[in-house]
Design an enzyme around this catalytic site. Sequence first.
Site, mmCIF file in Angstrom:
data_model
loop_
_atom_site.group_PDB
_atom_site.id
_atom_site.type_symbol
_atom_site.label_atom_id
_atom_site.label_comp_id
_atom_site.label_asym_id
_atom_site.label_seq_id
_atom_site.Cartn_x
_atom_site.Cartn_y
_atom_site.Cartn_z
ATOM 1 N N SER A 45 0.768 -1.010 0.176
ATOM 2 C CA SER A 45 -0.016 0.201 -0.044
ATOM 3 C C SER A 45 1.022 1.478 -0.104
ATOM 4 O O SER A 45 0.501 2.432 -0.317
ATOM 5 C CB SER A 45 -0.850 0.108 0.934
ATOM 6 O OG SER A 45 0.130 -0.572 2.447
ATOM 7 N N GLU A 46 1.907 1.176 0.260
ATOM 8 C CA GLU A 46 3.086 2.374 0.879
ATOM 9 C C GLU A 46 4.419 2.439 1.167
ATOM 10 O O GLU A 46 4.634 0.480 1.021
ATOM 11 C CB GLU A 46 2.980 2.883 1.859
ATOM 12 C CG GLU A 46 1.443 3.695 1.617
ATOM 13 C CD GLU A 46 0.657 3.572 3.909
ATOM 14 O OE1 GLU A 46 -0.311 5.228 3.647
ATOM 15 O OE2 GLU A 46 1.238 3.108 3.911
ATOM 16 N N THR A 47 4.766 2.279 0.335
ATOM 17 C CA THR A 47 6.606 3.031 -0.182
ATOM 18 C C THR A 47 7.316 3.636 0.376
ATOM 19 O O THR A 47 6.498 5.305 -0.346
ATOM 20 C CB THR A 47 7.245 2.120 -1.264
ATOM 21 O OG1 THR A 47 7.403 1.118 -1.737
ATOM 22 C CG2 THR A 47 8.538 2.518 -1.490
ATOM 23 N N HIS A 74 2.517 3.916 9.896
ATOM 24 C CA HIS A 74 2.917 2.666 9.727
ATOM 25 C C HIS A 74 4.445 2.973 8.862
ATOM 26 O O HIS A 74 5.244 2.646 9.374
ATOM 27 C CB HIS A 74 2.126 1.549 9.248
ATOM 28 C CG HIS A 74 2.290 0.979 7.432
ATOM 29 N ND1 HIS A 74 2.027 1.669 6.721
ATOM 30 C CD2 HIS A 74 2.834 0.151 6.956
ATOM 31 C CE1 HIS A 74 2.409 1.016 5.256
ATOM 32 N NE2 HIS A 74 3.553 0.094 5.935
#
Length: 226
Positions: A45-47, A74
Amino acid sequence: MALTIDLVDVFVDEAGAHGNPLGIAWASPSTRGRERDIVADVGFSETVFIDSVSGRDARARIFGRAGELPFSGHPLVGLAAWLLGSGDDIRSIAVPAGDVRVRADGDLVFVRALPEWAPEFQLEQLDSVEAVEGVDPDAYGRGLHYVWAWIDEGGGRVRARMFAPGLGIREDEATGSAAIRLSAQLARDLDIRQGAGSMLRTHSRYLGQQIEVGGRTSPARTFELG
């Protein structure tokens, strides 16, 4: 040219299970303007992209599937744990929303932020843990939905789940920003079990405004992209 990505799971339980996966990469001219493509290739979902580390201060940018995020829980907890584990005595991470303070407590790593830096969530309290666990993610459409119930109200223990299908996230395993919003609304410290078993902790005492969120992060594993 291959891009090195480190992968960690953020908010794992005491056994190192569950957690929300995160990609971590050093920013460079080759990543500029390609961040969303890299996020899609990594598949999480995220980097988070690290712009710099100088002494106890770091600068970073967070990208999700829809673009850059000024703040996200997160990725910052995971990045802070990764930097500390790499030997950097980091105390602050600058992101577009502001300077995020970092603190370690044993194997737990916390970041501190203003609640308004986090996105707005629809916080929905249900009557029981069983009701939370029985929720159908497909019942939710647009928006960010955080459903929760008390496991032990006196002890501040919460069961929660998060759904954002409008952003391509049917269910998020562990959502630090939502934990910040809930802790701010309730004005108390929380131990949150989210998703399949991820564990998040919050502290609401900082200056009466800032909320601290943290937990455990898995050791990194590395792969080459491209």
